[in-house]
Write a protein that holds these residues in place. Structure first.
Motif, short mmCIF file in Angstrom:
data_model
loop_
_atom_site.label_atom_id
_atom_site.label_comp_id
_atom_site.label_asym_id
_atom_site.label_seq_id
_atom_site.Cartn_x
_atom_site.Cartn_y
_atom_site.Cartn_z
N VAL A 40 47.81 40.73 37.87
CA VAL A 40 48.62 41.29 38.90
C VAL A 40 49.14 40.48 39.63
CG1 VAL A 40 49.03 43.21 40.57
CG2 VAL A 40 47.11 43.48 38.91
N ALA A 96 38.25 48.33 42.96
CA ALA A 96 38.38 47.11 42.24
C ALA A 96 38.00 45.96 42.78
CB ALA A 96 40.12 47.32 42.06
N MET A 107 39.95 43.53 43.70
CA MET A 107 40.78 43.32 44.91
C MET A 107 40.52 43.94 45.93
SD MET A 107 42.94 45.96 45.36
CE MET A 107 44.38 45.19 46.00
N TRP A 154 50.53 47.52 39.54
CA TRP A 154 49.02 47.88 39.94
C TRP A 154 48.92 47.85 41.46
CZ3 TRP A 154 44.83 47.40 42.83
CH2 TRP A 154 43.78 48.26 42.41
N ASP A 157 46.03 38.63 41.36
CA ASP A 157 44.68 39.38 41.20
C ASP A 157 44.63 39.80 39.83
OD1 ASP A 157 43.13 41.58 41.14
OD2 ASP A 157 44.64 43.02 41.51
N THR A 158 43.55 39.28 39.28
CA THR A 158 43.24 39.56 37.79
C THR A 158 42.05 40.66 37.61
OG1 THR A 158 41.85 38.13 36.60
CG2 THR A 158 43.95 37.43 37.30
N GLY A 159 42.03 41.45 36.69
CA GLY A 159 40.60 42.39 36.50
C GLY A 159 40.47 42.41 35.05
N ARG A 198 34.70 54.32 40.31
CA ARG A 198 35.71 55.50 40.37
C ARG A 198 35.38 56.64 39.75
NH1 ARG A 198 40.35 51.45 37.37
NH2 ARG A 198 40.24 49.67 39.19
N MET A 257 33.73 44.52 37.35
CA MET A 257 35.04 43.90 36.97
C MET A 257 35.09 42.43 37.12
SD MET A 257 38.67 45.29 38.28
CE MET A 257 39.23 46.30 37.05
N ASN A 261 44.08 42.19 32.96
CA ASN A 261 45.06 42.68 33.58
C ASN A 261 45.37 41.75 34.81
OD1 ASN A 261 47.40 44.12 35.01
ND2 ASN A 261 45.69 45.58 35.84
#
Ligand code: SER
Length: 599
Positions: free
Chosen positions: A210, A44, A46, A166, A231-233, A72, A90, A208
Motif C-alpha cells: 500500500v 492489520a 499498520m 487500502w 505499508d505492506t501486508g 478480524r 501478518m 499487498n
C-alpha cells in the motif's frame, strides 16, 4: 520453490530479507489497541503504526518489519469454510516517509522470485494496480515499475478502488492506492474478463503493497499526507496455503497439531464428513483466537462487553461445535496447551500468561455449561405449554437467546427432538432489530468531533499512567497493567491484584494522583533500548526483541513507563482526577473507572 515451506521458515525468511534491506525488526504490538477506542482489535500490521504513518518519529527508525498478531471477527459466522480465520498473522514491512514505490516494488519482486527466498516461478505471478478515480490518479508509476522488473503487460491489471485501495484502519487516517501480488494456479480463466478481481479462484492473492500518501478525513475527503509511506501486508496463513499448494488454510502444517489434538480428544476424524470437518475447523480457529486474546499482555477475560464479548462468543461457539463431535468437557484448555507450545517461541507472552489462559477457558466453559442447563430448563417449560404441538414463536426463541444466552441452534435441535418447529423468520426479525439497536448504540459512542476526542483521550491516557503508579505506591508492586480502554469520557484500567481495593486505599490513590496533577510535573519522552528502560526502572509492556528501541514517558520524578504515547505536555493539563468505580474484572484482576476534570 520449496513446497514444504513451514510457517516458521516463512516468518524467518521475510524478516531476514527486510533486515538485509536495513529494516529494524520490531515486536508484534498488542492485539488490543492501546489508544484507539474506535476498534476492538488490531486488524492489520499498520494499525499500531498509525501515529508514525502520520508523521510521529518511530524510535526504531524509518524502515520497519515485523509479524503482527491480527484479529478480524467481522465474518465469524463464515469460519469453517476454506479461507476464513478470525486470527491471523501478518508479515509486513514499512517505510515511514523513507523509500516509496520504486524500492517497495523491486524488493517485493525480489523476495517472491529470488531462489534464496520464495523462488516463485515468474510466469505464475500476476499483479494489480489502481486504475484511478476522482480521489487519486491512475497508478502508472507502479505499472511501469512492474514492467521494469520484466513483468509482461498482460499480467498487470488495472482495478478500481474496491480492489486496489487500502485503509484507513478506522474511520479516518492514512490510506492509499495499493498494488497486489497474486499466484496464478492451474485453473483456466473463467472467461475473457477473468482477472484478480473475480472470485473464480485462478488468482490467489499473497501480498499487498500500500502506498499510503493520503489521510482520509471525517467528511470523506482525502488530503495528502505530509510524508509518503509504504505499508505492506502478507497474510501468513493464506500465503503458506498457496505456497504449499493446499486447497485451504486448515490443511497446512500450521493447523496440524491442533487438528490432531481434536481428533485425539473426540475420537473422530477430520475427514469423516463435511460436518466433522467444519466442527474441527471452528474449534481450531476459535480456540486459537481466544488463546491469543487471553494470552496478550493486555489480555481481557470473557464478559458481556467489547473485546470480552467477542472472546465469550468465540469460546462458546467452539464449545457448541465441540458437542457435535463429542468432545469431552473442559476441552478448550487442552487445545490451548497445544497452541501455546506451538507459538510460544514467536509470541513469548503466551507462556507468560499460560496460567491465565487455561483458567479463563475452563471458567468460561463451566459458565456456558450452566447457561445451557438453565436454557434447557426454560425450553422444557416452554414446550410443556405447547400441548398441541406446533411452532415455537420467533419471539420466544429470541427470548431464550437474549435472556438466557441459549444459542438458537440449540433451540432448533431440541425442538426437532420433540417434533416441533421454530419460527426462524420471526427469530431473525427479532435478532436483526436487536442488532440494529446495539449498532446504533455503538455508533453513538464514537460520534462527536474527532479532534476533540483525541485531545480528551490523550489526557486520559496520561491519567492512566499516574493511576498505575499511584496504585503501585498504595497497593504494592504486584499491581501491573492488564488492560486499558479509553473513551472520550473516561478511562478504564485493569490491573492484577488479588482482592477488593478498600475505600480508604482508593482515596489515597486518588489523592496521590491529584497531588501530582497540582504539582504540574513536566512530561518528557525519550527513546532507548528495552534494556536501558528496564535499568532505569521503567514499567510497562516490554517488547521481546533484544536491543529493540522503545519510547519511555517520564512524568517528573513520579512515573516512568514504556509507552507509544501520545501524552499531555504536563500533568497540570489533567486539572483533576476522580475514581468512579472499583470492581472485579476477572479472577485476580481488578478494574477501575475514572474521569478527569476540565474541557
Ligand atoms: N494494510 C494492508 C493490509 O492489511 C497492507 O499491510 O492488507
Amino acid at each position: 520453490m520449496d513446497k514444504n515451506i513451514t510457517a516458521n521458515q516463512l516468518r524467518a525468511k521475510f524478516l531476514d530479507f527486510f533486515k538485509n534491506k536495513d529494516h529494524a525488526v520490531i515486536s508484534s504490538a498488542s492485539i488490543i489497541p492501546e489508544n484507539d477506542p474506535t476498534v476492538l482489535f488490531t486488524t492489520a500490521g499498520m494499525h499500531p503504526l498509525v501515529p508514525y504513518l502520520l508523521g510521529q518519529k518511530h524510535p526504531a527508525g524509518k524502515r520497519l518489519t515485523n509479524v503482527q498478531k491480527c484479529i478480524r471477527t467481522g465474518d465469524i459466522d463464515d469460519v469453517g469454510d476454506d479461507s476464513h480465520l478470525t486470527f491471523f498473522e501478518m508479515l509486513g514491512n514499512w517505510s515511514l516517509g523513507d523509500y516509496f514505490k520504486k524500492e517497495a516494488i523491486a524488493w517485493s519482486y525480489e523476495f517472491l522470485t529470488s531462489p534464496e527466498y520464495l523462488g516463485l516461478d515468474k510466469d505464475k505471478l500476476a499483479f494489480s494496480v489502481f486504475e484511478g478515480d476522482e480521489d487519486a490518479p491512475r497508478d502508472m508509476e507502479s505499472f511501469n515499475l512492474w514492467r521494469e522488473q520484466g513483468v509482461d503487460e498482460d499480467k498487470i491489471f488495472f482495478l478500481p478502488k474496491k480492489n486496489n485501495w487500502w485503509g484507513p484502519a478506522g474511520i479516518t487516517g492514512p490510506c492509499g492506492p495499493d498494488t497486489e501480488m497474486f499466484i496464478i494456479n492451474d485453473k483456466q480463466p473463467c472467461g475473457p474478463n477473468c482477472s484478480p478481481a473475480c472470485d473464480c479462484g485462478r488468482y490467489l492473492e499473497i501480498w499487498n503493497d500500500v502506498f499510503m500518501e493520503y489521510n482520509k478525513q471525517a467528511d470523506g475527503t482525502y488530503l495528502p499526507l505530509e510524508q509518503k509511506n509504504v505499508d505492506t501486508g502478507m497474510g501468513l496463513e493464506r500465503t503458506l496455503c498457496v505456497l504449499t499448494n493446499k486447497t485451504n488454510v486448515y490443511e497446512t502444517e500450521l493447523f496440524k497439531p491442533m487438528l490432531d489434538k481434536i481428533a485425539e480428544l473426540s475420537g473422530k476424524n477430520y475427514f469423516d464428513s463435511s460436518d466433522t470437518k467444519k466442527a474441527f475447523r471452528i474449534i481450531a480457529d476459535h480456540v486459537r483466537t481466544s488463546t491469543f486474546i487471553l494470552g496478550d499482555d493486555l489480555g481481557v477475560s470473557p464478559s458481556n462487553v467489547d473485546q470480552g464479548y467477542v472472546l465469550r462468543r468465540l469460546i462458546r461457539r467452539a464449545v457448541r461445535f465441540g458437542k457435535q463431535i463429542d468432545m469431552p468437557d473442559n476441552f478448550t484448555p487442552e487445545i490451548a496447551k497445544v497452541i501455546i507450545n506451538q507459538y510460544c517461541e514467536v509470541y513469548p507472552e503466551l507462556k507468560r500468561n499460560e496460567k491465565f489462559i487455561l483458567e479463563q477457558l475452563k471458567l468460561e466453559e463451566e459458565r456456558f455449561a450452566r447457561t445451557l442447563e438453565q436454557g434447557t430448563k426454560e425450553f422444557e417449560k416452554l414446550v410443556a405449554q405447547m400441548v398441541f404441538g406446533g411452532k415455537i414463536s420467533g419471539r420466544k426463541a429470541f427470548h431464550l437467546y437474549d435472556t438466557f444466552g441459549f444459542p438458537i441452534e440449540m433451540t432448533v435441535e431440541l425442538a426437532k427432538e420433540k417434533n416441533l418447529e421454530v419460527d426462524m423468520e420471526g427469530f431473525e426479525k427479532a435478532f436483526k432489530k436487536h442488532q440494529e439497536l446495539s449498532k446504533a448504540g455503538s455508533e453513538q459512542k464514537f460520534k462527536g468531533g474527532l479532534a476533540d476526542n483525541s485531545e480528551a483521550t490523550t489526557r486520559l491516557h496520561t491519567a492512566t499512567h499516574l493511576l498505575h503508579k499511584a496504585l503501585r505506591i498504595v497497593l504494592g508492586e504486584e499491581v501491573a497493567q492488564k488492560g486499558s480502554n479509553i473513551t472520550v469520557d473516561r478511562l478504564r484500567f485493569d490491573f492484577s491484584f488479588g482482592r477488593k481495593v478498600e475505600p480508604d486505599e482508593l482515596q489515597k490513590v486518588e489523592d496521590i494522583v491529584n497531588d501530582v496533577i497540582k504539582a504540574n510535573l513536566p512530561i518528557s519522552c525519550e527513546e532507548m533500548t528495552v534494556e536501558q528502560a528496564k535499568e532505569q526502572g521503567a514499567i510497562g509492556l516490554f517488547g521481546d526483541k533484544y536491543g529493540e528501541m522503545v519510547k519511555v514517558y517520564t512524568m517528573g520524578d513520579f512515573s516512568k513507563e514504556i509507552c507509544g504515547g501520545p501524552h499531555a505536555n504536563s500533568t497540570g493539563e489533567l486539572e483533576s482526577f476522580k475514581i468512579q468505580k472499583e470492581q472485579s474484572s476477572s479472577a485476580g484482576v481488578r478494574r477501575i473507572r475514572a474521569t478527569i476534570g476540565g474541557k
